[in-house]
Design a protein around this motif. Structure first.
Motif, PDB file in Angstrom:
ATOM      1  N   ILE A 154      -9.485 -66.781   9.233  1.00 32.97           N
ATOM      2  CA  ILE A 154      -8.444 -67.252   8.333  1.00 32.97           C
ATOM      3  C   ILE A 154      -8.287 -66.296   7.166  1.00 32.97           C
ATOM      4  N   ALA A 155      -9.427 -65.805   6.645  1.00 29.29           N
ATOM      5  CA  ALA A 155      -9.379 -64.846   5.537  1.00 29.29           C
ATOM      6  C   ALA A 155      -8.658 -63.574   5.964  1.00 29.29           C
ATOM      7  N   THR A 156      -8.891 -63.153   7.194  1.00 24.67           N
ATOM      8  CA  THR A 156      -8.230 -61.950   7.708  1.00 24.67           C
ATOM      9  C   THR A 156      -6.719 -62.137   7.762  1.00 24.67           C
ATOM     10  N   ARG A 157      -6.284 -63.314   8.182  1.00 29.41           N
ATOM     11  CA  ARG A 157      -4.845 -63.583   8.221  1.00 29.41           C
ATOM     12  C   ARG A 157      -4.262 -63.529   6.820  1.00 29.41           C
ATOM     13  N   ASP A 158      -4.991 -64.074   5.861  1.00 25.65           N
ATOM     14  CA  ASP A 158      -4.499 -64.036   4.478  1.00 25.65           C
ATOM     15  C   ASP A 158      -4.418 -62.602   3.969  1.00 25.65           C
ATOM     16  N   GLN A 159      -5.407 -61.786   4.351  1.00 29.90           N
ATOM     17  CA  GLN A 159      -5.378 -60.376   3.940  1.00 29.90           C
ATOM     18  C   GLN A 159      -4.151 -59.676   4.499  1.00 29.90           C
ATOM     19  N   PHE A 160      -3.836 -60.024   5.744  1.00 32.20           N
ATOM     20  CA  PHE A 160      -2.672 -59.380   6.363  1.00 32.20           C
ATOM     21  C   PHE A 160      -1.397 -59.745   5.611  1.00 32.20           C
ATOM     22  N   GLU A 161      -1.262 -61.029   5.314  1.00 32.19           N
ATOM     23  CA  GLU A 161      -0.086 -61.455   4.547  1.00 32.19           C
ATOM     24  C   GLU A 161      -0.077 -60.782   3.180  1.00 32.19           C
ATOM     25  N   ALA A 162      -1.260 -60.591   2.604  1.00 33.75           N
ATOM     26  CA  ALA A 162      -1.351 -59.973   1.274  1.00 33.75           C
ATOM     27  C   ALA A 162      -0.835 -58.537   1.285  1.00 33.75           C
TER      28      ALA A 162
END
Lengths: 204, 204
Positions: free
Chosen positions: A128-136
């Motif tokens: 989930i953190a990785t997905r947020d990083q991608f959006e970031a």
DNA sequence: GTCTATATGGTGATAGAC
DNA sequence: GTCTATCACCATATAGAC
């Protein structure tokens, strides 16, 4: 943590297609194995559980996205042109790795996988953190474009979610088996990026 | 075919939430019943199978979408303003009927439900046709806007798929329990519509 | 109409042969 | 490393009591 060995990659490809077509819960380890012409003993030798297999498909899917978008971040041009290059790279990656990215999206939607071990729970949090990083990545680039006065007067957070949604929805309607020529994928990606950046409304 | 009687509506609401949270295959009839404080005998009395229940949730979800967008088609203004009104109505409907529309999107993604009876197969085809009709509403309106020279030079088919994707992706990130005030929903819907119509790039 | 009890089939996971 | 055989469990769906 997990290395993508050749033996595992074969399993991951088969699993990605099964998960895409039938969904996580409806996919049995048996059919994943059968798709490789094997039995589930092979799968369980490399993965301790179906959840771990799903997580690894998800992980590879995210790796592929980052690998596709990262070069575009250093593309030539102003902040808006860089954003456009990132969007196009993202779209192309989703066409090219259709099954894996469908699984990633499925992972976004799934709220519950059943009972998870502490380690699995931790890996899920990391995903989930990785997905947020991608959006970031996109949010930062959009903010940079805004600072350069290249962006319209929009809420950056909502705008980024909207543009990523517009791109990712292509997973639903894009049919890789129908027309998978590189030229056609380019055309589709550019059309989507153009629509999202310039909008539907005619410019005066 | 199926009428939305009060007894069935109660089941449909419970089922929609379960399907949204856990997905079709992971949802057991037991938990749907338990959410109503009942046992599965009640569910099976009103629906012959889980697939039929899912289809009815999907059907109601589509009904709600059409009911929301239909009035906007006769909104005042030029063709582009009508399109904007339709998009906003669509976004608001998805916020308001979050669970049902999540199930609709889930239905779009699911390629296989397992073995279907001929009747069920026919109902599935009808549902897919309904989704196409819904998309056609937007495509026709966009074409009308183009004829009125109000649209940018974009591929209408791809543009419509992109804009619907941008709107529908809000099902992923919108949290109805966090901030469900009508004012906040209006704000989010308008921000999405604005982004999609005017684009991210600043207008000269 | 709603419940309990049960038949039936399939799935995740394990053990052990090769 | 890959296979076969097997267990334990859970879900769909049905039958029949109330």
């Amino acid at each position: 943590m997990s290395e993508f060995t050749p033996a595992r990659l074969e399993i991951l490809h088969a699993a990605a297609e099964c998960f895409m077509e039938q969904g996580f819960h409806a996919t049995s380890i048996d059919v994943v194995a059968r798709r490789m012409g094997a039995t589930k003993g092979r799968v369980y030798h490399h993965y301790p559980s179906k959840v771990d297999l799903f997580f690894d498909v998800h992980r590879l899917g995210m790796d592929l996205l980052f690998s596709a978008v990262e070069p575009a971040r250093h593309a030539p041009g102003d902040a808006l042109e860089v954003l456009a290059a990132m969007m196009k790279a993202h779209a192309l990656a989703m066409f090219e790795h259709h099954a894996f990215e469908s699984v990633v999206v499925q992972g976004v939607q799934l709220h519950r996988f059943g009972a998870l071990t502490p380690r699995q729970h931790q890996e899920l949090e990391a995903l989930i953190a990785t997905r947020d990083q991608f959006e970031a990545l996109f949010k930062e680039q959009a903010s940079a474009a805004r600072r350069a006065k290249l962006l319209a007067n929009v809420d950056v957070s909502i705008a980024v979610k909207t543009l990523l949604g517009g791109l990712q929805w292509s997973l639903i309607w894009y049919r890789p088996e129908i027309d998978d020529s590189a030229k056609n994928r380019e055309r589709l990606a550019e059309a989507m990026v153009r629509t999202l950046l310039l909008g539907l409304a005619a410019r005066a």
